[in-house]
Structures are given as structure tokens and as C-alpha cells.
Motif scaffolding. Structure first.
Motif, short mmCIF file in Angstrom:
data_model
loop_
_atom_site.label_atom_id
_atom_site.label_comp_id
_atom_site.label_asym_id
_atom_site.label_seq_id
_atom_site.Cartn_x
_atom_site.Cartn_y
_atom_site.Cartn_z
N GLY A 192 0.81 -1.22 0.00
CA GLY A 192 0.00 0.00 0.00
C GLY A 192 0.84 1.26 0.00
N THR A 193 1.91 1.27 0.83
CA THR A 193 2.80 2.44 0.87
C THR A 193 3.53 2.60 -0.45
OG1 THR A 193 3.12 2.13 3.26
CG2 THR A 193 4.75 3.46 2.09
N ARG A 194 3.94 1.48 -1.03
CA ARG A 194 4.62 1.55 -2.33
C ARG A 194 3.73 2.22 -3.38
NH1 ARG A 194 4.56 -3.97 -4.60
NH2 ARG A 194 2.46 -3.23 -5.12
N ASP A 195 2.47 1.77 -3.45
CA ASP A 195 1.56 2.33 -4.46
C ASP A 195 1.31 3.81 -4.20
OD1 ASP A 195 1.42 -0.18 -5.55
OD2 ASP A 195 -0.50 -0.70 -4.61
N ALA A 196 1.19 4.17 -2.92
CA ALA A 196 0.94 5.58 -2.57
C ALA A 196 2.14 6.46 -2.90
CB ALA A 196 0.59 5.69 -1.09
N LEU A 197 3.34 5.94 -2.70
CA LEU A 197 4.54 6.70 -3.06
C LEU A 197 4.63 6.88 -4.58
CD1 LEU A 197 7.21 5.12 -0.69
CD2 LEU A 197 6.66 7.56 -0.82
N LEU A 198 4.35 5.84 -5.31
CA LEU A 198 4.49 5.89 -6.76
C LEU A 198 3.44 6.77 -7.43
CD1 LEU A 198 5.42 2.17 -7.51
CD2 LEU A 198 6.93 4.16 -7.54
N ASP A 199 2.21 6.73 -6.91
CA ASP A 199 1.17 7.55 -7.56
C ASP A 199 1.04 8.94 -6.95
OD1 ASP A 199 -0.35 7.32 -5.21
OD2 ASP A 199 -1.61 5.71 -5.99
#
Length: 319
Positions: free
Chosen positions: A233-240
Motif C-alpha cells: 500500500g505504501t509503495r503504491d501511494a509513493l508511486l502515484d
């Protein structure tokens, strides 16, 4: 019936941790109750440093005991001592060989004829792998901490190295016997790499060279693999971009940390994801090389005997 005990040759580009992997493999086999000989041929005394023992002499010496009751012996092979032993064995030049050593002739001979030097180094490993105590081999496995990937094929392919030096005689016969062992099903050449472009390319080139000379490729060992430190979830939030500095500041404040660190944390997270992306890309490239892969994690506290036990658990499938 096998003519020698299993031989594991461990190579890798400098800095990838091949000595650590060779030592961990020895501990893994000892953990299965096996008696193992761990050899080094580069004169660096890397094994002694890893196991925190005095510098190794030119003799087999026990340095560790595995969790399964097996024993690890170590041997530092240097060409001068190997040549003296060779002269005493084949030409009965005991004292005369030592006299030659005093005059520097042995060092001169192994310098001008590197092919002979490699035959002497690999020849000692060959002798240890074939040695028997009665009907049993003296060791259940022999592991060689070998030269780097860029030199490994030339080092192991001793036949071509001595072709112009010795057409007949003991050196020629020994080279032929060594090559028979190197190409046997009992031998495995493992390549250690890290998930970076240059070491991965050198590993791929090394596999191609070994295969072209009919030398048996074992496993490719991915060392110092960095684990993912963020959730999906954190990865996706950082990337988008949906994870904002304000959100991070609020989270830091709730746990009593300095909110001003939020921008640096976001940048650090993005840099971490980029490193993970590069690792994944290099892993994909290696998956196409055809050799089985084994991953070893990056251990933040450095490598000591406890770390070798930890890495040994990951290498159980190599033997």
C-alpha cells in the motif's frame, strides 16, 4: 562409482562476497553432519578472517563445527608450497626442492608459467577430493573459494593452460586428471553475484564461457539482496503521489517524531523503490540464463560466525 568426493567451486566478481558464500556453504554441509574441506587459492587469508582464527598454514586444519555435528576443515593453498610438495612426490626432491626455494627458483617458475601455477593449485584440491580413508573418501565435500569470474574458466581449464608447456610427463598427466574431475558430475561451479548491472553481466559471460569449455555450472547465488522495506500500500501511494508530506508529518507527530523529516522520508522511500526496481530487473535477466538461482539477504550487522549459520540455512539446497 564416483572417482572423487563432490567438489563445489565458488566464484564471483570481486566484492560480491564469494568467500562468505563459500564459507556459508561449508557450514551448511557441516550442518548436515558432513566433513567438509574449505580451500582458498588466492593467498588472501579470507577464510581465517571470517572464522576469526589465526592465518591458515599449508595444512588442513579444523576451524568450525556445524549444528549437525559435521566438521569444517580449511586449507590455504599457495603455489610455492604446492610445487615443493609436487617435487617431493614425483621427483623425490625433498631437500633439493627446499634449496631451490631459497634461491627463488620456485617463485620464478610459477610466475613465468601461470598455467603450471594453476595446475599446482587445482592439483592440491584434486588430491584432497580423491583421497580416501580406507573405502571412504576423506571428506564428504570439498569447497574451493576460487578466483573471480573473469578468470575462472582459464583457471579451471588447466589442459589448455599447460598445452604449450607440457606435452607429456607428470604435469601433463596431472592436468588431464584434473580436467576429468572438473568436468565430472561430482563438480559444480557456483557463481556469486549481486543484483547490479556489471556483476550480473559478468556472471552471464562467465556462464557462457564455462559452458563452452564443458565445465559444469551449478547455482547462481544472488548475494546481498535488499529486502523490501515498505508495504504494498505504501509503495503504491509513493508511486502515484497520493502519499503527501502533510500526511507523513501528521503520522510523525502522533508518535512524537520531528515532522520536518517528512520530505526526506518520502524521497528516501522513492529511492528505495528505485533500488528495488533495479534489483528486480537484474533478477529477471538472470532468470533467463538457465541456471538455478538462490538468494541470500543483505545482513546489516556484517558477517560473523552467527551470520554464516544464518546464510547456511539458505544454501541447504546446493548439496
Amino acid at each position: 562409482m564416483p572417482q572423487s568426493t563432490p567438489l563445489h567451486v565458488v566464484t564471483g566478481k570481486g566484492g560480491t562476497g564469494k568467500t562468505t558464500v563459500a564459507a556459508a556453504l561449508a557450514m551448511s554441509l557441516a550442518g548436515k553432519g558432513k566433513k567438509v574441506l574449505l580451500c582458498e587459492v588466492e593467498g588472501r587469508q579470507g577464510i581465517a578472517q571470517l572464522f576469526d582464527v589465526p592465518p591458515l598454514p599449508y595444512e588442513e586444519r579444523q576451524i568450525a563445527v556445524g549444528l549437525g555435528g559435521g566438521e569444517v576443515y580449511a586449507l590455504a593453498i599457495d603455489p610455492e608450497s604446492a610445487l615443493l610438495e609436487y617435487l617431493a612426490m614425483y621427483y623425490r626432491l625433498g631437500r633439493a626442492g627446499k634449496a631451490l626455494d631459497k634461491f627463488g627458483i620456485i617463485d620464478f617458475a610459477t610466475t613465468i608459467a601461470p598455467g603450471v601455477r594453476d595446475v599446482l593449485l587445482t592439483g592440491k584440491v584434486y588430491e584432497a577430493a580423491r583421497r580416501r580413508d580406507g573405502k571412504k573418501f576423506s571428506y564428504d565435500a570439498v569447497i574451493m573459494d576460487a578466483p573471480p569470474t573473469g578468470r575462472i574458466t582459464r583457471f579451471l581449464n588447466v589442459n589448455s593452460e599447460v598445452a604449450g608447456l607440457a606435452k607429456v610427463g607428470p604435469i601433463r598427466r596431472q592436468a588431464d586428471s584434473i580436467m576429468e574431475m572438473m568436468r565430472s558430475p561430482q563438480t559444480h561451479v557456483h557463481l556469486v553475484t549481486v543484483l547490479e548491472e556489471m556483476p550480473v553481466q559478468e556472471t552471464i559471460d562467465g556462464i557462457a564461457e564455462l559452458t563452452s569449455e564443458r565445465l559444469p555450472v551449478g547455482h547462481v547465488i544472488l548475494n546481498l539482496v535488499r529486502p523490501s522495506l515498505v508495504s504494498a500500500g505504501t509503495r503504491d501511494a509513493l508511486l502515484d503521489g497520493s502519499l503527501t508530506a502533510a500526511q507523513v508529518e501528521a503520522s510523525l507527530g502522533r508518535v512524537g517524531l520531528e515532522p520536518s523529516a517528512a520530505p526526506d522520508l518520502i524521497q528516501g522511500g522513492l529511492a528505495h523503490l528505485e533500488r528495488q526496481r533495479l534489483q528486480d530487473a537484474q533478477r529477471t535477466i538472470l532468470q533467463e540464463c538457465g541456471a538455478p538461482l538462490v538468494e541470500l539477504p543483505l545482513l546489516g550487522e556484517g558477517v560473523d560466525l552467527g551470520a554464516l549459520f544464518e546464510l547456511a540455512e539458505q544454501l541447504g539446497g546446493l548439496a
